[in-house]
Design a protein around this motif. Structure first.
Motif, PDB file in Angstrom:
ATOM      1  N   ILE A 252       3.413   3.607  -9.419  1.00  0.00           N
ATOM      2  CA  ILE A 252       3.601   2.356  -8.695  1.00  0.00           C
ATOM      3  C   ILE A 252       3.369   2.622  -7.216  1.00  0.00           C
ATOM      4  O   ILE A 252       3.986   3.523  -6.630  1.00  0.00           O
ATOM      5  N   LEU A 253       2.464   1.827  -6.621  1.00  0.00           N
ATOM      6  CA  LEU A 253       2.083   1.999  -5.217  1.00  0.00           C
ATOM      7  C   LEU A 253       2.519   0.757  -4.445  1.00  0.00           C
ATOM      8  O   LEU A 253       2.241  -0.370  -4.858  1.00  0.00           O
ATOM      9  N   VAL A 254       3.234   0.964  -3.344  1.00  0.00           N
ATOM     10  CA  VAL A 254       3.697  -0.133  -2.488  1.00  0.00           C
ATOM     11  C   VAL A 254       3.154   0.096  -1.092  1.00  0.00           C
ATOM     12  O   VAL A 254       3.351   1.168  -0.497  1.00  0.00           O
ATOM     13  N   ARG A 255       2.465  -0.938  -0.560  1.00  0.00           N
ATOM     14  CA  ARG A 255       1.886  -0.836   0.785  1.00  0.00           C
ATOM     15  C   ARG A 255       2.567  -1.863   1.695  1.00  0.00           C
ATOM     16  O   ARG A 255       2.792  -3.005   1.306  1.00  0.00           O
ATOM     17  N   SER A 256       2.870  -1.437   2.947  1.00  0.00           N
ATOM     18  CA  SER A 256       3.540  -2.303   3.904  1.00  0.00           C
ATOM     19  C   SER A 256       3.074  -1.927   5.304  1.00  0.00           C
ATOM     20  O   SER A 256       2.643  -0.778   5.536  1.00  0.00           O
ATOM     21  N   PRO A 257       3.162  -2.851   6.265  1.00  0.00           N
ATOM     22  CA  PRO A 257       2.723  -2.534   7.628  1.00  0.00           C
ATOM     23  C   PRO A 257       3.539  -1.425   8.292  1.00  0.00           C
ATOM     24  O   PRO A 257       3.037  -0.718   9.168  1.00  0.00           O
ATOM     25  N   PHE A 342       2.879   8.357   0.921  1.00  0.00           N
ATOM     26  CA  PHE A 342       1.638   8.891   0.347  1.00  0.00           C
ATOM     27  C   PHE A 342       0.496   8.802   1.365  1.00  0.00           C
ATOM     28  O   PHE A 342      -0.391   9.659   1.414  1.00  0.00           O
ATOM     29  N   SER A 343       0.579   7.773   2.195  1.00  0.00           N
ATOM     30  CA  SER A 343      -0.445   7.591   3.229  1.00  0.00           C
ATOM     31  C   SER A 343       0.166   6.877   4.422  1.00  0.00           C
ATOM     32  O   SER A 343       1.052   6.036   4.265  1.00  0.00           O
ATOM     33  N   LYS A 344      -0.341   7.230   5.599  1.00  0.00           N
ATOM     34  CA  LYS A 344       0.115   6.605   6.836  1.00  0.00           C
ATOM     35  C   LYS A 344      -1.017   5.834   7.499  1.00  0.00           C
ATOM     36  O   LYS A 344      -0.885   5.401   8.649  1.00  0.00           O
ATOM     37  N   VAL A 345      -2.107   5.664   6.806  1.00  0.00           N
ATOM     38  CA  VAL A 345      -3.274   4.953   7.360  1.00  0.00           C
ATOM     39  C   VAL A 345      -3.011   3.452   7.298  1.00  0.00           C
ATOM     40  O   VAL A 345      -2.738   2.902   6.226  1.00  0.00           O
ATOM     41  N   ASP A 346      -3.101   2.791   8.448  1.00  0.00           N
ATOM     42  CA  ASP A 346      -2.905   1.343   8.545  1.00  0.00           C
ATOM     43  C   ASP A 346      -1.558   0.895   7.968  1.00  0.00           C
ATOM     44  O   ASP A 346      -1.473  -0.094   7.228  1.00  0.00           O
ATOM     45  N   GLY A 347      -0.520   1.640   8.267  1.00  0.00           N
ATOM     46  CA  GLY A 347       0.806   1.259   7.795  1.00  0.00           C
ATOM     47  C   GLY A 347       1.425   2.372   6.966  1.00  0.00           C
ATOM     48  O   GLY A 347       1.203   3.559   7.225  1.00  0.00           O
ATOM     49  N   SER A 348       2.194   1.988   5.984  1.00  0.00           N
ATOM     50  CA  SER A 348       2.871   2.956   5.122  1.00  0.00           C
ATOM     51  C   SER A 348       2.546   2.654   3.667  1.00  0.00           C
ATOM     52  O   SER A 348       2.630   1.497   3.222  1.00  0.00           O
ATOM     53  N   VAL A 349       2.206   3.698   2.929  1.00  0.00           N
ATOM     54  CA  VAL A 349       1.923   3.562   1.495  1.00  0.00           C
ATOM     55  C   VAL A 349       2.843   4.528   0.751  1.00  0.00           C
ATOM     56  O   VAL A 349       2.918   5.717   1.090  1.00  0.00           O
ATOM     57  N   TYR A 350       3.540   3.990  -0.241  1.00  0.00           N
ATOM     58  CA  TYR A 350       4.440   4.798  -1.069  1.00  0.00           C
ATOM     59  C   TYR A 350       3.912   4.819  -2.498  1.00  0.00           C
ATOM     60  O   TYR A 350       3.514   3.777  -3.042  1.00  0.00           O
ATOM     61  N   PHE A 407      -6.450  -1.393  -3.464  1.00  0.00           N
ATOM     62  CA  PHE A 407      -6.224  -0.160  -2.718  1.00  0.00           C
ATOM     63  C   PHE A 407      -7.205   0.906  -3.190  1.00  0.00           C
ATOM     64  O   PHE A 407      -7.476   1.046  -4.384  1.00  0.00           O
ATOM     65  N   ALA A 408      -7.722   1.618  -2.216  1.00  0.00           N
ATOM     66  CA  ALA A 408      -8.636   2.710  -2.537  1.00  0.00           C
ATOM     67  C   ALA A 408      -8.258   3.933  -1.715  1.00  0.00           C
ATOM     68  O   ALA A 408      -7.959   3.840  -0.523  1.00  0.00           O
ATOM     69  N   ASP A 409      -8.276   5.101  -2.352  1.00  0.00           N
ATOM     70  CA  ASP A 409      -8.002   6.376  -1.687  1.00  0.00           C
ATOM     71  C   ASP A 409      -8.731   7.444  -2.484  1.00  0.00           C
ATOM     72  O   ASP A 409      -8.690   7.465  -3.717  1.00  0.00           O
ATOM     73  N   ALA A 410      -9.419   8.303  -1.770  1.00  0.00           N
ATOM     74  CA  ALA A 410     -10.238   9.322  -2.435  1.00  0.00           C
ATOM     75  C   ALA A 410      -9.421  10.236  -3.340  1.00  0.00           C
ATOM     76  O   ALA A 410      -9.964  10.860  -4.257  1.00  0.00           O
ATOM     77  N   ARG A 411      -8.141  10.331  -3.125  1.00  0.00           N
ATOM     78  CA  ARG A 411      -7.296  11.226  -3.931  1.00  0.00           C
ATOM     79  C   ARG A 411      -6.894  10.610  -5.260  1.00  0.00           C
ATOM     80  O   ARG A 411      -6.347  11.282  -6.131  1.00  0.00           O
ATOM     81  N   LEU A 412      -7.161   9.297  -5.410  1.00  0.00           N
ATOM     82  CA  LEU A 412      -6.820   8.615  -6.646  1.00  0.00           C
ATOM     83  C   LEU A 412      -8.083   8.197  -7.381  1.00  0.00           C
ATOM     84  O   LEU A 412      -9.034   7.711  -6.756  1.00  0.00           O
TER      85      LEU A 412
END
Length: 477
Positions: A252-257, A342-350, A407-412
């Motif tokens: 489960i991936l959650v993205r927020s600013p 998981f990522s800090k690009v353009d906000g926070s991704v969990y 959502f796209a990320d090269a690691r997934l």
């Protein structure tokens, strides 16, 4: 001078109190009254008849006498003397009072500590000793099979004594014990109309009352189940290497600013719900068994102490309605953030690894979507992506705007990332006692009508007068 005089008086009191046991012992050894068995015909039978009042009943734990059937005077007197001896020489429960620095370890400190103890003893020690004496007499005579009967205070005082600091003069003491023995071995007291018999404090009888319930409780004890797999999730943190997805797990991936702390909960399948209800029933059975054991213990203690078990305060009986047991969702809660992104690009991704199933969005921090939330499915081997955007309304509330994320990320692996398909999930309990709110309506999925979630197709058919005041599109009720 006054302080010296006061100190002298206190030290004199200390010496007198320390010497009193020796004096009492010498007095006891100088007479043989404790060995004399008087002729019961010469012993005056005390008055026992009286008209009972509520005030009398309230004092039966203090004022009572004993009786046992088929008991001779000499035997009763021996029993009373033995129990009386056991009830003498009691400590009040107050100990030497330690004095603070800098007096600790000094003569003045030692004297002060001793005097402090004696002063405390003078205030409450005497009452404590009287209470302990009554308790010990009840238990000692109860163990011997004597029943206990309440008596009016003025009648009780005619042939009983209470001891605090001082002991009763021995000849008078033995005379009263002889009267008590005559009562204890005499005709069984008339009960019924007077209603002044207190529960018999027989240990054997009390244990007999306890054992059936304990045996039945033991027989009803639920069998132990096999240990179940623990609920666990795992954060996938920001590392350069590709993520290997476990085909038996959901992601489960959650993205927020910004950095947030969302809380998700897993919903039960039909099978899981049935298993949870079985677990709840088993836990309730254990709780009820524990309650019955506790009540039996309280009643046993009351009977041994010669008290009425019905007057003892007992814990509330657990019922299916009041039994506190966590919901399935509470036991399957997933906490994300605000760290371990998981990522800090353009906000926070969990990104969180979890067992597959249906999930609800429950809260962010200390605000829950208890007034209306959404659910989504998280299939095994897939990454389900959510956008979570806090929205500030003009009235000060902060409902949450959720939507399926692209959502796209090269690691997934790109083919494994899916936007969450949101569904209305209704209100939820405020299980953590936090601020309540709700999620924003989701376009094409649901809106709110009078505070209730309605599918948008149904909402279009609702007449205008039935719509709530305010703007549902703004998330206001």
């Amino acid at each position: 001078m006054e302080s010296v005089k006061m100190g002298g008086l206190l030290l004199a009191a200390v010496a007198a109190m320390l010497a009193s046991p020796v004096a009492a012992q010498e007095a006891a050894t100088s007479t043989d009254v404790t060995k004399i068995i008087p002729d019961p015909a010469t012993v005056v039978m005390p008055k026992l008849d009286f008209t009972e009042t509520d005030a009398d009943r309230a004092d039966y734990d203090k004022y009572f006498y004993f009786h046992r059937a088929d008991t001779g005077f000499e035997e009763a007197l021996a029993d009373l003397r033995e129990c009386d001896e056991m009830a003498q020489g009691l400590q009040s429960g107050l100990q030497y009072q330690q004095v603070p620095y800098p007096y600790a370890g000094t003569m003045a400190g030692a004297a002060g500590g001793l005097l402090g103890s004696l002063i405390a003893e003078a205030v409450v020690g005497s009452a404590n000793k009287r209470s302990l004496r009554r308790t010990n007499m009840r238990r000692c005579m109860g163990y011997k099979g004597y029943a206990r009967y309440g008596l009016q205070k003025v009648l009780w005082q005619e042939f009983h004594f209470e001891e605090g600091f001082s002991s009763e003069e021995e000849s008078k003491r033995q005379a009263m014990l002889a009267q008590q023995a005559k009562v204890a071995s005499g005709t069984k007291p008339v009960t019924g109309g007077a209603g002044n018999m207190i529960a018999r404090c027989l240990m054997i009888g009390a244990a007999a009352l306890l054992l059936p319930s304990m045996s039945a409780a033991a027989a009803e004890k639920p069998a132990k189940k096999e240990k179940k797999e623990k609920w666990a999730t795992k954060a996938i943190t920001d590392k350069p290497q590709p993520v290997t997805l476990d085909p038996t797990k959901a992601y489960i991936l959650v993205r927020s600013p910004g950095q947030i702390a969302p809380v998700l909960m897993r919903l039960p399948s039909d099978e899981a719900a049935a298993a949870h209800e079985a677990d709840r029933a088993e836990a309730f059975a254990r709780a009820h068994l524990s309650w019955r054991k506790r009540v039996a213990s309280i009643e046993l203690e009351a009977k041994v102490g010669g008290n009425d078990p019905s007057k003892r305060r007992k814990p509330t009986e657990p019922t299916l309605e009041n039994f506190g047991y966590p919901s399935y969702e509470q036991k399957h809660t997933m906490y994300l953030g605000p760290q371990n992104r998981f990522s800090k690009v353009d906000g926070s991704v969990y990104l969180q690894e979890a067992p597959p199933g249906a999930y609800i969005f429950y809260a962010v921090g200390a605000t829950c979507a208890c007034l209306g939330t959404v659910s989504f499915d998280a299939p095994a081997g897939k990454v389900v992506a959510l956008d979570l955007l806090p929205v500030n309304n003009p009235d000060g509330t902060t409902p949450f705007q959720l939507g399926g994320a692209t959502f796209a990320d090269a690691r997934l692996p790109a083919e494994s990332v899916l936007p969450a398909a949101l569904k209305p999930a209704g209100p939820r309990g405020n299980w953590f006692g936090i601020t309540v709110d709700r999620v924003m309506p989701v376009a094409g999925v649901f809106t709110y009508v009078r505070g209730k979630q309605v599918a948008e197709v149904e909402a279009a058919a609702v007449a205008a007068p039935d719509t709530p005041a305010g703007d549902p599109a703004a998330g206001q009720p």
